[in-house]
Write an enzyme that holds these catalytic residues in place. Structure first.
Site: not given
Length: 523
Positions: A9, A396-398
């Site tokens: 996302e 947060l999404h890596g």
């Protein structure tokens, strides 16, 4: 959310009028063999005129499309539905069981302690995660224990909450680096851990609001019940600790929940069929004729994968009678995680990203964008809030370069469109800004379609302008979404994942640059 049906996302900030924070994500799917036409030396000398027309009809006409769709549905629908049923049914049953046990406990004895309710949520969540991720659950429990230790930083006050946020966001990269050689294990856990980190950050800022602890730090059992509640631990979405506490004892009737579960289940089936069967078949069919149609259908597969995860998350929320922050609720579907109708037919890029992931939009606006922006209306302060919000969302999404590129491109395109449409609306006194018209009574523009009848020329001009921006947003959506098709990025796909952008000549990026140039020219 980041799970096996949907990979990543991304997030977007809308600065139009209310300076709202938006979120947008993408999904996964399989790769296809795209061919745009025959080789130059390949000719059909052996075909007569009538045979050629029949061949063209079979390849590009309704017959060819119907046959391919029918074949795809026959070979794809049944396996997809069986796989979804095996994956979804245990989750729904565990959420219903947790709800039933909580109701029985709350009705048969006085609620002198909430510990049994927290334990029920934690236990049902553990069983659900054991079913979903297997032995990897031990790693999630270890990370949860580390998170609770970090939560003790809240004793330092607001500064402790900020340190907690920095350590929590940075941990995503640390986990990725430690598990780099076993990336097949981490992507499935990354989405689960991302939601846990969002809960930790929100808990830290909520407890230290106004510079002092408004409530004591939850005990270990309450913390584990919140983090691993069955309604949100596997597919998300984020809910605040206060919202979780309010829903410990279910309040809605079983009949209302059943009435909402049925349409959610039907939409789940529709989304998975569209993602796995219909969209790939249409992409393959149009592969020889139109590059844009290939991008659109491939991106639709990504979006439908996201819709499936979002609607499935809605189903779990309904089953557990868990509400969401922000009050986004439908009488038919219950708590809303996404709004596909705003995505597939958007007024603007801002509106489509607003409906992509509603809980994450609320989280970003409440804990990242809002506190940074504070009460400043200066352009520099707003820009800083935008940049830091994107940085937090990306971390947060890596570690996935595709997400970063889509995120940056989305911010670039959406901000350019928002500025240009705001300036055009002001200059022309027409309702063509990026945000939806507020209605006949509240719209501030004289040339508003809701105020003027259909016989007015300005009515049709405004409608046509907004329709053109809608078509442009659909093109951008296909252009950006197709990059997210396939497995997570690795060294072997570094060159191929931008193939569609190269074939399109990076047209969306040029259009985005053009909107800034036009805005600067007319302002």
């Amino acid at each position: 959310m980041d799970y096996q049906y949907f990979e990543e996302e991304s997030d977007y900030i809308d600065l139009d009028e209310e300076d709202e924070v938006e979120t947008l994500g993408g999904g996964g799917g399989g790769g296809l063999d795209y061919r745009f036409g025959k080789a130059e030396d390949e000719e059909d000398y052996y075909l007569g005129e009538e045979e050629l027309e029949e061949e063209e009809l079979n390849r590009f006409g309704v017959l060819g499309l119907a046959e391919r769709l029918l074949g795809s549905l026959q070979s794809c629908v049944e396996p997809s539905l069986l796989q979804v049923l095996q994956y979804v049914a245990p989750m729904l049953l565990l959420c219903l069981l947790c709800r039933l046990l909580c109701l029985l406990y709350s009705q048969r004895r006085r609620l002198t302690s909430l510990a049994p309710l927290h334990f029920l949520h934690f236990a049902c969540g553990l069983v659900l995660l054991q079913f979903s991720v297997g032995y990897r659950l031990l790693l999630l429990l270890l990370l949860a224990a580390i998170g609770y230790l970090l939560l003790q930083l809240l004793r330092l006050g607001r500064r402790g909450a900020q340190i907690l946020a920095l350590l929590t966001v940075g941990s995503q990269f640390l986990y990725e680096l430690l598990l780099w050689r076993r990336r097949s294990d981490w992507p499935q856990l990354r989405g689960i851990q991302m939601v846990v980190n969002m809960k930790l950050i929100s808990l830290g800022f909520d407890l230290t609001a106004s510079g002092q602890l408004q409530a004591r730090i939850p005990g270990p059992l309450a913390y584990l019940g919140y983090v691993y509640s069955p309604a949100t631990c596997a597919l998300g979405p984020w809910v605040s600790y206060g919202c979780y506490m309010d829903c410990l004892v279910p309040r809605n009737s079983w009949l209302i929940s059943l009435r909402r579960l049925v349409p959610n289940a039907l939409l789940c089936v529709l989304a998975v069929i569209l993602s796995n069967c219909v969209a790939p078949a249409l992409s393959d069919f149009f592969g020889d004729s139109s590059h844009f149609l290939v991008m659109y259908w491939d991106a639709l597969s990504v979006r439908s994968s996201h819709y499936f995860v979002g609607i499935m998350a809605q189903s779990l929320l309904v089953a557990a009678d868990q509400r969401l922050d922000g009050g986004q609720e439908s009488e038919l579907l219950g708590p809303l995680v996404s709004r596909p109708w705003l995505i597939e037919w958007p007024r603007s890029i801002s509106s489509l990203v607003r409906g992509w992931n509603i809980p994450m939009h609320e989280w970003l606006k409440r804990y990242i964008y809002g506190p940074i922006k504070v009460d400043g209306r200066s352009r520099g302060r707003i820009l800083l809030a935008v940049l830091l919000t994107y940085a937090v969302s990306s971390l947060l999404h890596g570690m996935d370069l595709r997400i970063y590129l889509v995120l940056i491109s989305l911010a670039f395109l959406a901000e350019g469109e928002s500025l240009l449409r705001r300036q055009l609306a002001s200059c022309l006194d027409a309702c063509i800004s990026a945000n939806l018209c507020r209605g006949k009574e509240r719209c501030r523009y004289a040339r508003c379609p809701s105020r003027r009848g259909w016989q007015s020329l300005s009515h049709w001009l405004v409608k046509a302008t907004n329709l053109a921006f809608t078509a442009l947003a659909i093109f951008h959506l296909a252009y950006l979404g197709v990059v997210l098709l396939g497995d997570a990025l690795n060294d072997e796909t570094t060159e191929s994942f931008l193939w569609h952008w190269q074939q399109a000549g990076y047209l969306s990026h040029y259009i985005g640059a053009g909107t800034f140039v036009i805005y600067l020219f007319i302002s």
